[in-house]
Design a protein around this motif. Structure first.
Motif, PDB file in Angstrom:
ATOM      1  N   VAL A   6     -17.146 -11.048 -27.137  1.00 22.08           N
ATOM      2  CA  VAL A   6     -16.834 -12.473 -26.991  1.00 22.08           C
ATOM      3  C   VAL A   6     -17.855 -13.081 -26.032  1.00 22.08           C
ATOM      4  CG1 VAL A   6     -15.117 -14.169 -26.273  1.00 22.08           C
ATOM      5  CG2 VAL A   6     -14.379 -12.051 -27.380  1.00 22.08           C
ATOM      6  N   VAL A   7     -18.588 -14.089 -26.519  1.00 22.61           N
ATOM      7  CA  VAL A   7     -19.612 -14.722 -25.686  1.00 22.61           C
ATOM      8  C   VAL A   7     -19.241 -16.158 -25.313  1.00 22.61           C
ATOM      9  CG1 VAL A   7     -21.493 -13.260 -26.489  1.00 22.61           C
ATOM     10  CG2 VAL A   7     -20.988 -15.376 -27.705  1.00 22.61           C
ATOM     11  N   GLY A   8     -18.189 -16.695 -25.894  1.00 23.75           N
ATOM     12  CA  GLY A   8     -17.775 -18.041 -25.534  1.00 23.75           C
ATOM     13  C   GLY A   8     -16.584 -18.514 -26.339  1.00 23.75           C
ATOM     14  N   LYS A   9     -16.068 -19.661 -25.939  1.00 22.91           N
ATOM     15  CA  LYS A   9     -14.974 -20.299 -26.663  1.00 22.91           C
ATOM     16  C   LYS A   9     -15.516 -21.537 -27.364  1.00 22.91           C
ATOM     17  CE  LYS A   9     -11.175 -18.685 -23.903  1.00 22.91           C
ATOM     18  NZ  LYS A   9      -9.891 -19.009 -23.308  1.00 22.91           N
ATOM     19  N   VAL A  10     -14.954 -21.830 -28.514  1.00 24.46           N
ATOM     20  CA  VAL A  10     -15.330 -23.016 -29.268  1.00 24.46           C
ATOM     21  C   VAL A  10     -14.210 -24.034 -29.089  1.00 24.46           C
ATOM     22  CG1 VAL A  10     -15.854 -23.919 -31.556  1.00 24.46           C
ATOM     23  CG2 VAL A  10     -16.617 -21.627 -30.925  1.00 24.46           C
ATOM     24  N   TRP A  11     -14.552 -25.198 -28.555  1.00 29.06           N
ATOM     25  CA  TRP A  11     -13.561 -26.233 -28.308  1.00 29.06           C
ATOM     26  C   TRP A  11     -13.605 -27.257 -29.433  1.00 29.06           C
ATOM     27  CZ3 TRP A  11     -10.341 -24.971 -24.581  1.00 29.06           C
ATOM     28  CH2 TRP A  11     -10.779 -24.103 -23.599  1.00 29.06           C
ATOM     29  N   ALA A  12     -12.452 -27.643 -29.895  1.00 29.25           N
ATOM     30  CA  ALA A  12     -12.356 -28.647 -30.956  1.00 29.25           C
ATOM     31  C   ALA A  12     -11.406 -29.751 -30.494  1.00 29.25           C
ATOM     32  CB  ALA A  12     -11.833 -28.004 -32.241  1.00 29.25           C
ATOM     33  N   GLY A  48     -10.832 -12.420 -23.826  1.00 27.62           N
ATOM     34  CA  GLY A  48     -11.630 -13.207 -22.898  1.00 27.62           C
ATOM     35  C   GLY A  48     -13.117 -12.954 -23.073  1.00 27.62           C
ATOM     36  N   ILE A  49     -13.907 -13.793 -22.433  1.00 25.78           N
ATOM     37  CA  ILE A  49     -15.360 -13.660 -22.501  1.00 25.78           C
ATOM     38  C   ILE A  49     -15.764 -12.300 -21.932  1.00 25.78           C
ATOM     39  CG2 ILE A  49     -17.544 -14.579 -21.620  1.00 25.78           C
ATOM     40  CD1 ILE A  49     -16.286 -17.360 -21.832  1.00 25.78           C
ATOM     41  N   GLY A  50     -16.653 -11.618 -22.653  1.00 29.16           N
ATOM     42  CA  GLY A  50     -17.134 -10.303 -22.245  1.00 29.16           C
ATOM     43  C   GLY A  50     -16.352  -9.149 -22.836  1.00 29.16           C
TER      44      GLY A  50
END
Length: 83
Positions: A6-12, A48-50
């Motif tokens: 996981v390298v990030g979250k995508v916000w919509a 989570g990220i990482g």
């Protein structure tokens, strides 16, 4: 199935009503040669990220939604522990 980090979250700001609660994550797919491929996957587990995750795609991911709302093509189905 694929594994990735996981390298990030995508916000919509807007989402389809058919999409249940959960996050959209940007995943760097692990390949034997390199990590150039990325995808967005729906995460009902809370990774989570990482963290290293297991992803399924296509009909298997769509079948997870029992109510017939087949709006997801990539689904996080596990958070992998380090060995």
């Amino acid at each position: 199935m694929k594994t990735g980090i996981v390298v990030g979250k995508v916000w919509a700001t807007k989402r389809l009503d058919q999409l249940p609660g959960g996050a959209l994550l940007e995943i760097a797919i692990e390949e034997e040669d390199e990590m150039d491929e990325r995808m967005v996957a729906f995460d009902p587990l809370g990774a989570g990220i990482g963290e290293r995750v297991l992803i399924t795609q296509g009909s298997v991911a769509k079948a997870w939604f029992k109510d017939g709302n087949n709006v997801v093509d990539a689904l996080v189905i596990g958070i992998l522990d380090e060995q």
